[in-house]
Design a protein around this motif. Sequence first.
Motif, PDB file in Angstrom:
ATOM      1  N   PRO A 351       0.782  -1.186  -0.106  1.00 12.44           N
ATOM      2  CA  PRO A 351       0.126   0.007  -0.032  1.00 12.44           C
ATOM      3  C   PRO A 351       0.699   1.160   0.104  1.00 12.44           C
ATOM      4  CG  PRO A 351       0.260  -0.910   2.096  1.00 12.44           C
ATOM      5  CD  PRO A 351       0.930  -1.770   1.379  1.00 12.44           C
ATOM      6  N   THR A 352       0.477   2.288  -0.655  1.00 10.90           N
ATOM      7  CA  THR A 352       0.932   3.641  -0.300  1.00 10.90           C
ATOM      8  C   THR A 352       0.941   4.095   1.098  1.00 10.90           C
ATOM      9  OG1 THR A 352       0.531   4.265  -2.632  1.00 10.90           O
ATOM     10  CG2 THR A 352       0.849   6.273  -1.248  1.00 10.90           C
ATOM     11  N   VAL A 353       2.105   4.616   1.599  1.00 16.54           N
ATOM     12  CA  VAL A 353       2.112   5.069   3.074  1.00 16.54           C
ATOM     13  C   VAL A 353       2.223   6.516   3.149  1.00 16.54           C
ATOM     14  CG1 VAL A 353       3.148   4.619   5.265  1.00 16.54           C
ATOM     15  CG2 VAL A 353       3.112   2.894   3.733  1.00 16.54           C
ATOM     16  N   TYR A 354       1.229   6.892   3.804  1.00 19.28           N
ATOM     17  CA  TYR A 354       1.011   8.593   3.988  1.00 19.28           C
ATOM     18  C   TYR A 354       1.686   8.639   5.498  1.00 19.28           C
ATOM     19  CZ  TYR A 354      -0.391  13.188   5.767  1.00 19.28           C
ATOM     20  OH  TYR A 354      -0.553  14.379   6.266  1.00 19.28           O
ATOM     21  N   LEU A 355       2.673   9.307   5.671  1.00 14.36           N
ATOM     22  CA  LEU A 355       3.172   9.788   7.072  1.00 14.36           C
ATOM     23  C   LEU A 355       3.260  10.886   7.230  1.00 14.36           C
ATOM     24  CD1 LEU A 355       4.882   8.965   9.597  1.00 14.36           C
ATOM     25  CD2 LEU A 355       6.903   8.923   8.120  1.00 14.36           C
ATOM     26  N   ASN A 356       2.424  11.365   8.476  1.00 10.62           N
ATOM     27  CA  ASN A 356       2.342  12.866   8.959  1.00 10.62           C
ATOM     28  C   ASN A 356       3.099  13.176  10.313  1.00 10.62           C
ATOM     29  OD1 ASN A 356       0.303  14.688  10.756  1.00 10.62           O
ATOM     30  ND2 ASN A 356       1.151  15.466   8.719  1.00 10.62           N
ATOM     31  N   ILE A 357       3.851  13.849  10.460  1.00  8.99           N
ATOM     32  CA  ILE A 357       4.561  14.299  11.606  1.00  8.99           C
ATOM     33  C   ILE A 357       4.526  15.664  12.033  1.00  8.99           C
ATOM     34  CG2 ILE A 357       6.740  13.863  12.818  1.00  8.99           C
ATOM     35  CD1 ILE A 357       7.763  12.097  10.231  1.00  8.99           C
ATOM     36  N   THR A 358       3.612  15.859  12.833  1.00 11.67           N
ATOM     37  CA  THR A 358       3.439  17.290  13.470  1.00 11.67           C
ATOM     38  C   THR A 358       4.603  17.845  14.155  1.00 11.67           C
ATOM     39  OG1 THR A 358       2.203  16.854  15.338  1.00 11.67           O
ATOM     40  CG2 THR A 358       0.724  17.161  13.263  1.00 11.67           C
ATOM     41  N   SER A 359       5.112  17.002  14.680  1.00 11.51           N
ATOM     42  CA  SER A 359       6.368  17.415  15.589  1.00 11.51           C
ATOM     43  C   SER A 359       7.195  18.080  14.838  1.00 11.51           C
ATOM     44  CB  SER A 359       7.052  16.287  16.468  1.00 11.51           C
ATOM     45  OG  SER A 359       7.409  15.290  15.711  1.00 11.51           O
ATOM     46  N   LYS A 360       7.442  18.228  13.740  1.00 16.58           N
ATOM     47  CA  LYS A 360       8.418  18.695  12.665  1.00 16.58           C
ATOM     48  C   LYS A 360       8.080  19.930  12.703  1.00 16.58           C
ATOM     49  CE  LYS A 360      10.441  15.167  10.535  1.00 16.58           C
ATOM     50  NZ  LYS A 360      11.772  14.881  10.872  1.00 16.58           N
ATOM     51  N   HIS A 361       6.798  20.512  12.831  1.00 18.63           N
ATOM     52  CA  HIS A 361       6.585  21.926  13.117  1.00 18.63           C
ATOM     53  C   HIS A 361       6.236  22.470  14.312  1.00 18.63           C
ATOM     54  CE1 HIS A 361       5.852  23.648   8.887  1.00 18.63           C
ATOM     55  NE2 HIS A 361       6.591  22.225   8.821  1.00 18.63           N
ATOM     56  N   LYS A 362       5.776  21.334  15.174  1.00 19.74           N
ATOM     57  CA  LYS A 362       5.361  21.651  16.619  1.00 19.74           C
ATOM     58  C   LYS A 362       6.021  20.752  17.648  1.00 19.74           C
ATOM     59  CE  LYS A 362       0.801  22.128  19.028  1.00 19.74           C
ATOM     60  NZ  LYS A 362       1.209  21.345  20.073  1.00 19.74           N
ATOM     61  N   PRO A 363       7.436  21.074  17.887  1.00 21.19           N
ATOM     62  CA  PRO A 363       8.233  20.077  18.560  1.00 21.19           C
ATOM     63  C   PRO A 363       7.566  19.529  19.898  1.00 21.19           C
ATOM     64  CG  PRO A 363       9.308  22.165  18.034  1.00 21.19           C
ATOM     65  CD  PRO A 363       8.141  22.273  17.689  1.00 21.19           C
ATOM     66  N   ASP A 364       6.646  20.343  20.570  1.00 24.30           N
ATOM     67  CA  ASP A 364       6.225  19.811  21.870  1.00 24.30           C
ATOM     68  C   ASP A 364       5.146  18.518  21.654  1.00 24.30           C
ATOM     69  OD1 ASP A 364       4.130  21.301  20.853  1.00 24.30           O
ATOM     70  OD2 ASP A 364       3.679  22.387  22.815  1.00 24.30           O
ATOM     71  N   ASP A 365       4.838  18.310  20.420  1.00 23.67           N
ATOM     72  CA  ASP A 365       3.739  17.166  20.144  1.00 23.67           C
ATOM     73  C   ASP A 365       4.502  15.933  20.338  1.00 23.67           C
ATOM     74  OD1 ASP A 365       1.936  18.726  19.229  1.00 23.67           O
ATOM     75  OD2 ASP A 365       1.994  18.295  17.363  1.00 23.67           O
ATOM     76  N   ALA A 366       5.885  15.799  20.665  1.00 28.47           N
ATOM     77  CA  ALA A 366       6.663  14.553  20.767  1.00 28.47           C
ATOM     78  C   ALA A 366       7.770  15.063  22.119  1.00 28.47           C
ATOM     79  CB  ALA A 366       7.227  14.017  19.495  1.00 28.47           C
TER      80      ALA A 366
END
Length: 488
Positions: A351-366
């Motif tokens: 399957p095509t995998v979509y990967l979204n990483i909000t901590s790239k823009h909002k570091p306190d998400d991780a």
Amino acid sequence: SRTAAIVGAGIAGIAAAIRLAVKGYQVDVFEANAYPGGKLSGFTLNGFRFDAGPSLFTMPQLVEELFQLAGRNPNDYFRYSRLDETCRYFWDDGTHLTAWADRDSFAREVETQLGEPASHLLAHLDDSAAKYRITEKLFLHRSLHKLSTWFNRDALHGYLNLPKLEIFKTMNRANEERFQNPKLVQLFNRYATYNGSDPYQTPATMNIIPHLEYNIGAFFPKDGMIGITNSLVRLAEDLGVRFHFNTRVVELVTEGARVTGVRNENPNGKTERFDLVISNMDVVSTFRRLLPTARQPERILRQPKSSSGLIFYWGIQREFPELGLHNIFFSSDYRAEFDHIFKQKTLSDDPTVYLNITSKHKPDDAPPGCENWFILINAPNNSGQDWEELIAKTRHNVIRKLSRNLGVDVAPLIACEAILDPIAIEARTSSSQGALYGNSSNNRFAAFLRHANFSHQFQNLYFVGGSVHPGGGIPLCLLSAKIATELI
Ligand code: FAD
């Protein structure tokens, strides 16, 4: 003052509540969940924050418009920024491509990485803009079900330009005619998934979608996607809207051609009376469950539904500088992948995998040194498949694909996990078959086979949300609230 009940605090229900409050209504919103937002909600897990559903934010002006309508300054409630890069694309043969928001940079990237002349890309984006301008006036801002929509200057302009919409060609065919490199065909075919459709069936009209991302822009809300829900709920409350959480509506009470009230499942089963009702519940569920004795618009209710999704939320104990906010790892055989989803109603092994990483823009998400991975796989809607088996198989295939592309075994990096499947999506939002976007657009008449924003049977009943006109996705849901409340 006049009173209105809204069934459901999805994004369209919240927007409709704001618009009615501005018109002077006393508005009560009944929401089955303990939280607002429906699909547009969020959660935290072991120090990682996740947006539960949508991850791509387009057309922010439709959100800002609500604050302006209420005489408020949008900046007091909601902030967002425009993305410089819209997505990073990866293929198993090692090809990488960054889709830049700036058209000329993207065209140059396409030329150097894929050998596709820049002019092809620019022509495609121009065509997308032209298609958007035609459909915008005809379909997006008005009810399709009122004669006035069909007899005015904008409509005439639309008819004259109808051939430009290419309704008799599939998206894939139009893209194959445009581009030499199959990778670019695949990249632009992907936009069919933005409304849960199949690029090998949906009309080329849907090539309007890239216009939103490239010509208008992709955005990131400062507080994550959940910031859209939270700021609009705050505005609604400031306008006097009352939210009732953990309150499932079980019946719309009718008298002749009017809805007189709503009954919720609380033990006393009391019916509350209202001057009008807006349902933000999926239109199939609204008729089947809340209006079982009313005439059922079968033809519309039985339309094939859009695809659903299988989502893995992973807390990852490492950072990957080669990844961005939005990333796509393409399958090697896109046509086979969509055949699996829409014809065989299952998931392919690649399957095509979509990967979204909000901590790239909002570091306190991780936590420090970690990333919050949101992984979405396009999946068939629920028709009784063995989801436990499909989830186990797909989890394995996703880990294999990402590990191969990133050159590191991903499995041991997963510190915590949550999973969302079509059954859970239906249970949490009443969305028929767990479809992400209501009806599919795999048919050139799909726009005419969505339910109107008003009821033909009950004078004071209206519909908003992704299952009715003009369709699914945050921008169209916000427009449904605009169209419905302007009809009131
Ligand atoms: P919904 O979110 O469907 O909410 C309906 C609400 O009504 C729910 O809260 C439910 O509990 C409540 N309800 C239902 N029945 C009752 C009842 N009887 N009584 C009381 N309450 C009731 N869109 C984008 O624009 N960009 C994206 O990137 C994107 N990605 C997505 C990814 C995923 C995984 C999902 C699930 C969706 C995605 N979408 C995306 C689509 C988008 O989330 C939806 O189109 C939109 O949020 C739907 O909003 P809605 O107003 O129709 O209500």
